[in-house]
Design an enzyme around this catalytic site. Structure first.
Site, short mmCIF file in Angstrom:
data_model
loop_
_atom_site.label_atom_id
_atom_site.label_comp_id
_atom_site.label_asym_id
_atom_site.label_seq_id
_atom_site.Cartn_x
_atom_site.Cartn_y
_atom_site.Cartn_z
N TYR A 1 -2.17 10.28 13.23
CA TYR A 1 -1.96 8.84 13.40
C TYR A 1 -1.17 8.56 14.68
O TYR A 1 -1.56 7.72 15.50
CB TYR A 1 -1.21 8.29 12.18
N SER B 1 12.80 -5.38 9.72
CA SER B 1 12.28 -6.34 8.75
C SER B 1 11.09 -7.09 9.35
O SER B 1 10.95 -7.19 10.57
CB SER B 1 13.37 -7.35 8.36
N GLY C 1 17.90 0.42 -13.03
CA GLY C 1 19.30 0.62 -13.38
C GLY C 1 19.55 1.83 -14.26
O GLY C 1 20.48 1.85 -15.07
N ASP D 1 -15.56 -3.86 9.60
CA ASP D 1 -14.82 -2.74 10.17
C ASP D 1 -14.65 -2.92 11.67
O ASP D 1 -15.59 -3.27 12.37
CB ASP D 1 -15.54 -1.42 9.89
#
Length: 327
Positions: free
Chosen positions: A147, A214, A196, A55
């Site tokens: 966060y 990306s 689909g 951790d």
């Protein structure tokens, strides 16, 4: 000195971004690499020194690991958790994202590390933008959730540490990151569209714009920030540079997986009301709201533009899903 390899220490080497960055850096002959993670059993990368550190918090010992390092890329974090059940979510985020980050940074500075690159989050800026009014790197931060608050607190501490020690700090705030192997909601969307199913979806009326980034483009910017002198002590937002609406995204992903998506008109206000009624207001914000970022600073300071287009990145992500899908 030209030709001298930099020693780069990457935390979060087993994560979605860390794995991709490590593999990309290892393809060149420019770096000696040290990859750190809680557990390195799943990390596969040649010519990289892999170190399991458990951790990462305010007590982690980095002195031996950071000795001789030129640049730290800190990608490890306690990530955004949907429906967090912690009694005190902010305290939990602070243990890793603030105390853990500052503990590493202080020890890195003491070891003579020249540059510290912190992978933050667009949540530092906020959760949404007005259509056509993107976030900018120099906007006043306005995080909403624990966060985002923890990431902002870490940024401020790092910038203060830079002033007192001289160690350069670079902050990168990505928007939603996608690419081969993406998980969570983006993966669920691909999996659903790949079926689909001839089910009409009520999203044709949504008129929003979302910035995405990306893996390839994020990794490329990080690599640029490792070496570019002008990146020192700067904050950068990052995206693919081509914003997309929710209906457009669904159509492009459906096309990439060989399916069709049937979108119908339906009042967005009603959809938002229904989502709020079901306790899914955050989902409604992502589906119907806008979140755009302005990345012009990246070009003006670094000469950086996204090397891979949004369409090519979506196709690569969809192709990877189809290849990994069980028959």
């Amino acid at each position: 000195m030209e030709g001298v390899k930099k020693v780069v220490l990457l935390t979060g080497a087993s994560g979605f971004v860390g794995r991709s960055l490590l593999k990309s850096l290892a393809k060149t002959d420019n770096y000696y690499l040290r990859g750190c993670a809680r557990n390195i059993d799943s990390v596969e990368c040649n010519d990289v020194q892999l170190i399991a550190v458990g951790d990462m918090d305010g007590e982690t010992q980095w002195n031996g690991i950071a000795q001789g390092v030129d640049v730290v890329v800190h990608a490890a974090a306690r990530v955004h958790v949907m429906n967090d059940t912690s009694a005190d979510p902010l305290a939990e985020f602070r243990k890793v994202n603030v105390a853990g980050t500052l503990n590493l940074a202080r020890q890195a500075a003491a070891c003579g590390v020249k540059r510290f690159i912190f992978i933050s989050s667009i949540k530092v800026n906020g959760e949404a933008t007005l259509l056509g009014t993107p976030f900018r790197a120099d906007d006043v931060p306005a995080p909403v959730d624990p966060y985002g608050v923890s990431k902002l607190e870490a940024e401020l501490e790092l910038l203060a540490l830079s002033k007192s020690t001289g160690m350069e700090v670079v902050i990168i705030r990505p928007v939603l990151v996608y690419g081969p192997g993406v998980k969570a909601n983006f993966h669920s969307m691909i999996a659903f569209l790949a079926k689909g199913l001839p089910i009409p979806l009520p999203f044709a009326s949504v008129n929003n714009k979302r910035s995405l980034v990306s893996l390839d483009n994020l990794v490329d910017l990080i690599e640029t920030c490792i070496v570019h002198p002008a990146a020192a002590n700067q904050i950068f937002l990052v995206s693919d540079g081509d914003d997309i609406s929710t209906p457009e995204l669904m159509r492009k992903v459906a096309y990439s997986v060989g399916s069709k998506v049937f979108l119908i008109q339906f009042p967005v206000m009603v959809l938002t009301w229904l989502a709020t009624l079901l306790g899914k207001q955050s989902v409604a914000t992502r589906l119907f709201g806008s979140l755009q970022v302005d990345i012009s600073k990246n070009y003006s300071l670094l000469g950086w533009v996204p090397p891979v287009s949004l369409e090519a990145s979506l196709k690569k992500t969809a192709d990877a899903y189809l290849e990994s899908k069980p028959e």
